[in-house]
Each structure stands twice: as structure tokens, then as C-alpha cells.
Design a protein around this motif. Structure first.
Motif, PDB file in Angstrom:
ATOM      1  N   ASP A 127       0.849  -1.199   0.000  1.00 27.70           N
ATOM      2  CA  ASP A 127       0.000   0.000   0.000  1.00 27.70           C
ATOM      3  C   ASP A 127       0.882   1.246   0.000  1.00 27.70           C
ATOM      4  OD1 ASP A 127      -2.005   1.851   0.249  1.00 27.70           O
ATOM      5  OD2 ASP A 127      -2.571   1.298   2.298  1.00 27.70           O
ATOM      6  N   SER A 173      -0.501   4.914   0.934  1.00 27.91           N
ATOM      7  CA  SER A 173      -0.720   5.169   2.358  1.00 27.91           C
ATOM      8  C   SER A 173       0.589   5.455   3.071  1.00 27.91           C
ATOM      9  CB  SER A 173      -1.427   3.976   3.012  1.00 27.91           C
ATOM     10  OG  SER A 173      -2.765   3.874   2.569  1.00 27.91           O
ATOM     11  N   TYR A 174       1.623   4.672   2.775  1.00 25.88           N
ATOM     12  CA  TYR A 174       2.857   4.937   3.520  1.00 25.88           C
ATOM     13  C   TYR A 174       3.531   6.224   3.060  1.00 25.88           C
ATOM     14  CZ  TYR A 174       6.481   2.689   0.370  1.00 25.88           C
ATOM     15  OH  TYR A 174       7.354   2.340  -0.625  1.00 25.88           O
ATOM     16  N   TYR A 211       1.710   8.839   5.075  1.00 30.22           N
ATOM     17  CA  TYR A 211       2.173   8.842   6.463  1.00 30.22           C
ATOM     18  C   TYR A 211       3.549   9.504   6.585  1.00 30.22           C
ATOM     19  CZ  TYR A 211      -1.539   5.674   8.089  1.00 30.22           C
ATOM     20  OH  TYR A 211      -2.737   5.119   8.438  1.00 30.22           O
ATOM     21  N   GLU A 236       3.363   4.369  11.536  1.00 32.39           N
ATOM     22  CA  GLU A 236       2.238   3.973  10.693  1.00 32.39           C
ATOM     23  C   GLU A 236       2.722   3.611   9.288  1.00 32.39           C
ATOM     24  OE1 GLU A 236       2.342   6.486  12.705  1.00 32.39           O
ATOM     25  OE2 GLU A 236       0.465   6.696  13.846  1.00 32.39           O
ATOM     26  N   GLU A 291       4.136   0.143   9.370  1.00 38.30           N
ATOM     27  CA  GLU A 291       3.093  -0.895   9.347  1.00 38.30           C
ATOM     28  C   GLU A 291       2.583  -1.123   7.934  1.00 38.30           C
ATOM     29  OE1 GLU A 291      -0.673  -2.574   8.852  1.00 38.30           O
ATOM     30  OE2 GLU A 291      -0.429  -0.400   8.688  1.00 38.30           O
ATOM     31  N   ALA A 292       2.336  -0.040   7.196  1.00 38.63           N
ATOM     32  CA  ALA A 292       1.822  -0.178   5.832  1.00 38.63           C
ATOM     33  C   ALA A 292       2.837  -0.869   4.924  1.00 38.63           C
ATOM     34  CB  ALA A 292       1.457   1.195   5.269  1.00 38.63           C
ATOM     35  N   ARG A 310      -5.083  -3.600  -0.030  1.00 37.32           N
ATOM     36  CA  ARG A 310      -5.686  -2.903   1.100  1.00 37.32           C
ATOM     37  C   ARG A 310      -5.340  -1.422   1.039  1.00 37.32           C
ATOM     38  NH1 ARG A 310      -3.894  -4.756   6.593  1.00 37.32           N
ATOM     39  NH2 ARG A 310      -5.453  -3.200   7.139  1.00 37.32           N
ATOM     40  N   THR A 311      -6.206  -0.618   1.636  1.00 31.89           N
ATOM     41  CA  THR A 311      -5.921   0.803   1.776  1.00 31.89           C
ATOM     42  C   THR A 311      -6.130   1.209   3.224  1.00 31.89           C
ATOM     43  OG1 THR A 311      -6.575   3.041   1.138  1.00 31.89           O
ATOM     44  CG2 THR A 311      -8.299   1.370   1.114  1.00 31.89           C
ATOM     45  N   ARG A 312      -5.297   2.106   3.710  1.00 30.33           N
ATOM     46  CA  ARG A 312      -5.463   2.644   5.069  1.00 30.33           C
ATOM     47  C   ARG A 312      -6.343   3.886   5.066  1.00 30.33           C
ATOM     48  NH1 ARG A 312      -2.097  -1.405   4.084  1.00 30.33           N
ATOM     49  NH2 ARG A 312      -1.315  -2.354   5.982  1.00 30.33           N
ATOM     50  N   ARG A 313      -6.772   4.319   3.888  1.00 28.55           N
ATOM     51  CA  ARG A 313      -7.642   5.494   3.741  1.00 28.55           C
ATOM     52  C   ARG A 313      -7.076   6.706   4.487  1.00 28.55           C
ATOM     53  NH1 ARG A 313     -11.053   1.102   3.656  1.00 28.55           N
ATOM     54  NH2 ARG A 313     -12.449   1.026   1.859  1.00 28.55           N
ATOM     55  N   VAL A 314      -5.828   6.999   4.211  1.00 27.76           N
ATOM     56  CA  VAL A 314      -5.185   8.147   4.846  1.00 27.76           C
ATOM     57  C   VAL A 314      -5.714   9.420   4.189  1.00 27.76           C
ATOM     58  CG1 VAL A 314      -2.987   9.208   5.459  1.00 27.76           C
ATOM     59  CG2 VAL A 314      -3.141   6.723   5.177  1.00 27.76           C
TER      60      VAL A 314
END
Length: 753
Positions: free
Chosen positions: A59, A62-63, A66, A74, A77-78, A459-463
Motif C-alpha cells: 500500500d 498510504s505509507y 504517512y 504507521e 506498518e503499511a 488494502r488501503t489505510r484510507r489516509v
């Protein structure tokens, strides 16, 4: 069978690397296996091209987000959620995500790999992963501790199985340890990733110096374990198949790198020629340049520079280090004369495309010529050797006979993955093979004979999108290149890691393709139309008319029961009816508007709820709204420099001539508001929060020349912090559009939501 399978894998890599800005293949993906967490079923999420191009589905958007926000844990984690070897990949991943980046065609792709390296260097060695103990009685034996085998071991341990890995050398890592030189991948980085993996997998047992066929047989492994996975790698270099290559000074590139990575620093002749143009050739030529005695290194490749498979950054690094590249030249023979070798070559030119789509080199008649050197390193491919498997009929030429669709071999209990089964590839591709193999091994152990086809989950963390305001103009941030260094023989690292400021600037360049808005219908069915409209010649009226007609086609019921409220019909579709700029991700779009044709707004944004806020907060809000060219909605003004839409409520302040608009608030019962303006430029509006009053308000506004209908989804816009009372609902917006459409008067009054 082997060749067609390998070709399918290569073509798959190319397909993802060439995903277009609005490629329908990126959007219409097969369903992900249900046991994997995957967000593609969400109609409002479409994986970004960089994420789809990544074989393990990292992802990246997202990273990167972050990193810009300074949330490095965070980001860690991504990064590591799908990649147990993130520190390694931060340095030597071939980064298929970068050519897929939408910004590549503008001012250069976002340097995703370098940003991963920044996070892993900053956070990776501080992370203490929790141990996940086995909870199943079954065990899996894995032959080979390279990236495919270790990633499969990781995933199977996470699924609760006991895993034993049998490695023929004394170290974990496979070609990451034995094939990549330390100036690109320092040993400490490899150990960091492997230690994290071993700490997380307490029921993973390593058996070093244990070779298949020498120290353990396949029958032994089948007796010990419920399933066996072969990830034996492609450890041997292929022959060039030319006369004279048996000379002592003609060596294969894989073996050469293995000896150097084991600690050897041999004295080389003054001139070394490397044959080939792939990853092994790049590493071999740069290693040779650093060894004592060698002054000149030449890389000879049989195709042109546009076809060389080496990664651009490695190719450019080799050129910067003084290595010469000779293209369209093919080796014919090796002739020994004293301490020198004489290589006979012929010139080539592009012929017909081969099975990979590249043009096959064609020999130019009469172009024979010789080049003298002291040593030849042949890097023309890799192969697998295993006498035990060969004796069982489980080898197909130089690879393990296996099906990529199921990762199975001829033995139903034995699976295969990685370079040893599907040909020499990259670290991240081998890792994806390990994930794929773990999925099918797990299905076998669970008794599922026909599991759902594997697909990399996304997956997405929807940041939330929050970037540097100058993100469009930020140039690509290049890591500092050190090259050979002061003491080349010590193999110092060739480039630096970003500092924090540089990393945040580079992360801010991301277009955040993961945050595209619109419903599934908009994303899937109309995206290609948008792309075509943007690139169709403006005088091509027939094509534009056809696309326009398709976009304007009415639906029987635009708001069927069960359809969730959406802004698509209101915001996106009207905008799509006009010709787009050539690329909305790289060219500025005009977003200013005129409210009711009279009140100009630089941004179509209004603030409210600060009537009773402390004065210093009101001043700060006013300063921000003024700077951005926005306006304020409230019972009293927030500042002299901000256009004010006055909320006129019963018992409140009298209508003011200073207000840019008078907006009469309707509550539980409709009270026809006066249509009196205090000056000619003043706007008139009605604020309504009840859907029961909505039609009366709209009709009254239309019939009495009002300019604005303010749709209050908070049910209390005239109060303080109204959005904190309850979640705003867009339903009133949908209903207002339905009423205006039924009256066929959509263009006669402005809606504020």
C-alpha cells in the motif's frame, strides 16, 4: 510447459508495469480469496497503479502519506504488512511501482523505493514484533531459504503451522545473501529483516548445510511433513554455448558473485568483459570494477539500449562508475592467446519480435570483429540443478516442473515456487511466489482440492489527503550517489538514505491515486470515457458527440430504493460533459466560481459555526478564509474582509446591508420569507434542514427570484459547531435534486450544501 508458464509470469509483470492512468484492468480485478483482507470490493476504492504493479500489493500511497505527515510507525506498518523483507527491498527492489506511477510521464515517478528505505532505516531496527506461535499440528517442509521460501515460511507460520526450512548453505537469504554485492545490500540490512521474521515465527526451524539429495531426500521430507515446498532457486549460470568458453578465465556471473559475496577479493586482469544485460550482468560488472587489478570493464549486449532488461538506476550507476556498454553485439567464440583472451563478435540488428515481445537480434553479415580482454564473465541466464528431482522426472530441462496455477509439482504433496520453478526473476517477484505458494499449501492442508484462484490482496489505510501546497512543483528528490567510493575494494554503499526533510518533499509529490472519489459506477463505467475525452482532438465532433450521448443517456430511476446517497450525479457528471484538460493530475483546473453569478469565490467552500467562538479564533478563521477566497455563513460576520452570508432567524439580528447574502432560516414550519434586498448586489436565500419543508422552500425560492437554497444537513446551522451534533446526511441534497429535476428547473437556483 515450463516455457509457457515462465512467459505468462513475465507478461503478467509487464502488464502491471504498463497499467495506464485509467486502465480498466486495474479496476475490474478478480475477486480476492475470502480469507485475505482486501478492500477492492468497496466501490469507492480503486487500487493505485503503483500498488497494483507491486507483486506483493504494498500500500504505497498510504505509507507515502504517512511519511509526509511524519507518522513513521504507521508508514512502517503499511510497508511491512505484505513484505517481510522491507529493509532489503528498500535498497534493491526493482521497484515495478515506479514506472507505473502516474507522475512518471510528467517530471519523474515518485521515488517509492527510496522512501521505503528511509522508513525502514529510521524505524525498522526499533521494531519488536510479537511472536505468533503455531496452533496446528501439521507441519510444512521448505527446501531453500531464499526470498520465496522464507516468505512462504512466514505466511504459513502466521497461519499456525510448524515450518522447517532446509538450506544447503550456512545462511538464510538465498541470492539476497550470495548474489547481491554489499555495496548495494549491506549484510546488516539482510540480518535485520531475517531477525524480525525469526522473532515473529518462533515455530520456524532452520536446518543449515542441508542439501536436497545430499543430506536429505524428498522421501524423508514427505515422511516428516504434511506438505513440502521446493524453493531451490536458480544457483547456476547458463553456458554461452560458444567455442572456447571452457577456458579458466571464462566464468559464469552467478558463481562469480557468489565467491565475492563469500569474502573473496581476487586479483583481476586489466580488462574484463561481461556478457549480458540483466541484473546479474549489472552486479558483476560493478563488482569487477571494484576488485584489484581491473581498470576497464565492458558490458556487451546483443540487443539495443532500449531492450536491455537492466533496471534504469543500475544501468545509470554502472555508467557513472566508468563502465563501457557495447550494444547490438553478439559473442561467437573465445580464443586464448597467452594471458589474453580474444573474443569474436558479430554486429546485430533488430529482427522479428520473439515470445517476450522484444525484437530478436539478427546477425549483420560480414560484421565479425574481435575484442581483447583478460577475463570474461558470462551473465546470460540462470538455471536450476537437482539430481534427485531429475531422477524422479520432476525437472523440466533446467527448472522444477510445476504449474503456476496451483504451484503443484507432479507429486500432489509437493509444491514449488521461486526462480527454481519459474525462472530467474527479482526479489519481490520471488516473494510473491512465496505468498502464492503458501496460499495453495494451506488450501491443501485444509483439504480444499479446488481453492479459489489466488490474487494478491489490495488494502488501503484510507489516509486523508494532506500534502505540501507546492506538491505540484516539487522536483524529484534524488539520493546522493557515492559511486565507487574512496576504497572500492571495501564495497561501501553506493547511495545515501534520504534525510527527513528530503523524504517529506518526495512523499508530497504523490498524486494520491488511491484517494480518487466517485462511486463504483463512476469509477468503472465512465473512467475510460473521461480519458478518451481528454485526449480526443477537439475538432473530432463525431467522437465527442458519441461520448456525450452516452453520458447524457437518462436512467429510468436515478434514485432507486437501496441506493446510498452519493454526490456523483451532482458533482462529477456535469463536469464530465465538457472537454477535460489533457491530464487532471498534472495540469491546473479552475475551481473558482460565482455564487448566483454575483458573489465570486476563489474556492467553492464556506465556513460556519464560529459566531460565538473566542475572538482570537474568529480572527484566525477570518484570516484563513480571506486568504483562500472563501466566505462565511452565520448570524454575524466573522471579519470585514470575508464575504458574509447572513443567517436571518426569528428573534435574531436584523438583516444587514453589509451581508453579501440574506439567508432566511426555516425550521419546523414553513414561513414565507420576504424577497426584499437591502441593495441590488445582495443575494437572497433560504436555509432548510427538513425534507418535509424542502419542496415548499424550493418552489417559493424559484417563484420569488431567490438566488440560493442552503441545504442544512446538520439540522442546526445557525448554532455553534453544528456538525458535532450528529453526522450530516447528504439525503437532503439528493432530494433537492430530485425536486428540481421533476420541475425541470435545475439551472435556475444555486444549491449550497
Amino acid at each position: 510447459m515450463r516455457r509457457s508458464t515462465a512467459r505468462a509470469i513475465r507478461n503478467s509483470r509487464c502488464r502491471w508495469a504498463e497499467v495506464g492512468v485509467y486502465d480498466i484492468n486495474r479496476i475490474l480485478m478478480p475477486e480476492s480469496p475470502p480469507e485475505y483482507q482486501d478492500d477492492t470490493a468497496d466501490g469507492h476504492y480503486v487500487p493505485a497503479p503503483c500498488q497494483v504493479a507491486c507483486p506483493v500489493g504494498t500500500d504505497a500511497p498510504s505509507y507515502l502519506a504517512y511519511i509526509w505527515e511524519g507518522k513513521y510507525e504507521e508508514a512502517f506498518e503499511a510497508i511491512t504488512a505484505t513484505n517481510p523483507f522491507s529493509s532489503i527491498c528498500g535498497r534493491v527492489c526493482d521497484a515495478p511501482c515506479e514506472p507505473a506511477c502516474r507522475r512518471e510521464a510528467a517530471d519523474g515517478a515518485v521515488q517509492i523505493r527510496n522512501l521505503k528505505r528511509f522508513v525502514m532505516d529510521r524505524v525498522g531496527n526499533q521494531y519488536d514484533p510479537p511472536a505468533i506461535a503455531a496452533n496446528k499440528a501439521q507441519s510444512v517442509g521448505i527446501v531453500g531459504a531464499g526470498p520465496a521460501g522464507l516468505v512462504a515460511a512466514h505466511d504459513l507460520c502466521m497461519a499456525g503451522y510448524h515450518v522447517d526450512v532446509y538450506e544447503m548453505t550456512g545462511r538464510s537469504g538465498g541470492m539476497m545473501v550470495w548474489g547481491i554485492p554489499a555495496f548495494r545490500l549491506p549484510p546488516g540490512i539482510i540480518e535485520e529483516d531475517i531477525q524480525r521474521l525469526e522473532q515473529r515465527c518462533p515455530d520456524l526451524t532452520m536446518h543449515f548445510n542441508t542439501a536436497l539429495g545430499r543430506d536429505v531426500s524428498l522421501d524423508d521430507l514427505k515422511k516428516r511433513h504434511d506438505a513440502v515446498l521446493l524453493t531451490i532457486g536458480a544457483w547456476w549460470g547458463k553456458n554461452m554455448r560458444i567455442p572456447g568458453e571452457e577456458h579458466d578465465q571464462v566464468v559464469d556471473g552467478v558463481g562469480f558473485l557468489r565467491r565475492v559475496n563469500a569474502g573473496a577479493r581476487p586479483e583481476l586482469p586489466e580488462t574484463v568483459i561481461v556478457i549480458g544485460g540483466g541484473d546479474v550482468a549489472m552486479d558483476a560488472c560493478r563488482v569487477a570494477k571494484r576488485l584489484p587489478g581491473c581498470k576497464h570493464v565492458k558490458v556487451v549486449y546483443r540487443r539495443g539500449p532500449e531492450d536491455i532488461p537492466a533496471r534504469r538506476i543500475e544501468l545509470e550507476g554502472a555508467i557513472k562508475e566508468g563502465i563501457e556498454f557495447i550494444y547490438n553485439t553478439q559473442q561467437v567464440s573465445v580464443d586464448a592467446g597467452g594471458n589474453q583472451l580474444k573474443l569474436r563478435f558479430v554486429r546485430t540488428e533488430s529482427g522479428e519480435p520473439d515470445e517476450d515481445g522484444r525484437r530478436r537480434p539478427k546477425v549483420v553479415p560480414g560484421s565479425e570483429h574481435d575484442i581483447d580482454c583478460g577475463m570474461v564473465i558470462a551473465a546470460v541466464g540462470q538455471q536450476t540443478e537437482c539430481d534427485e528431482l531429475d531422477a524422479r522426472g520432476m525437472m523440466a530441462s533446467d527448472r522444477v516442473r510445476a504449474s503456476f496455477d496451483s504451484m503443484r509439482t507432479l507429486d500432489e504433496k509437493v509444491f514449488a515456487a521461486g526462480d527454481g520453478a519459474f525462472g530467474g526473476s527479482t526479489i519481490v517477484m520471488a516473494m510473491s511466489h512465496g505468498q502464492r505458494a503458501a496460499y495453495y499449501v494451506k488450501a491443501f492442508l485444509e483439504g480444499r482440492r479446488d481453492p479459489m484462484p489466488y490474487r494478491t490482496p489490495f488494502r488501503t489505510r484510507r489516509v486523508p489527503v494532506a500534502q505540501d501546497l507546492s506538491w505540484e512543483t516539487l522536483p524529484e528528490q534524488e539520493a546522493e550517489f557515492f559511486g565507487l567510493g574512496e576504497k572500492p575494494i571495501e564495497f561501501p554503499e553506493i547511495e545515501s538514505t534520504y534525510d527527513e526533510q528530503t523524504a517529506r518533499k518526495e512523499a508530497a509529490r504523490c498524486y494520491r491515486c488511491d484517494a480518487e472519489t466517485g462511486s463504483a459506477d463512476y469509477s468503472v463505467h465512465h473512467r475510460e470515457d473521461l480519458f478518451s475525452m481528454a485526449r480526443t482532438n477537439i475538432v473530432d465532433q463525431a467522437k465527442h458527440k458519441a461520448m456525450l450521448n452516452r453520458r447524457l443517456r437518462l436512467r429510468e430511476n436515478p434514485f432507486p430504493e437501496g441506493r446510498a446517497p452519493s454526490l456523483d450525479d451532482l458533482v462529477f457528471l456535469p463536469a464530465n460533459l465538457s472537454r477535460l484538460v489533457i491530464d487532471p493530475y498534472r495540469e491546473a483546473c479552475k475551481i473558482s466560481t460565482d455564487l448566483a453569478g454575483k458573489l465570486p469565490l476563489e474556492l467553492p467552500y464556506l465556513a460556519t459555526g464560529f459566531d460565538e467562538a473566542p475572538e482570537e479564533i474568529r480572527q484566525a478563521v477570518a484570516k484563513g478564509l480571506s486568504a483562500l477566497g472563501c466566505s462565511y455563513v452565520g448570524r454575524r460576520p466573522v471579519g470585514d474582509s470575508v464575504p458574509w452570508l447572513q443567517l436571518v432567524v426569528a428573534g435574531g439580528p436584523e438583516p444587514s446591508a453589509d451581508a453579501a447574502a440574506l439567508v432566511h432560516v426555516q425550521k419546523t414550519k414553513f414561513q414565507p420569507p420576504p424577497d426584499k434586498r437591502l441593495h441590488a448586489a445582495q443575494l437572497l436565500g433560504i436555509a432548510v434542514s427538513s425534507t418535509a419543508l424542502l419542496e415548499q422552500c424550493i418552489v417559493h425560492g424559484l417563484e420569488h427570484g431567490f438566488d440560493i437554497i442552503l441545504l442544512d444537513a446538520t439540522n442546526g446551522i445557525e448554532g455553534n459547531w453544528p456538525e458535532l451534533g450528529e453526522a450530516p446526511s447528504p439525503r437532503i441534497l439528493r432530494d433537492a435534486i430530485t425536486i428540481l429535476r421533476s420541475l425541470n428547473r435545475e439551472e435556475e437556483i444555486d444549491l449550497l450544501y
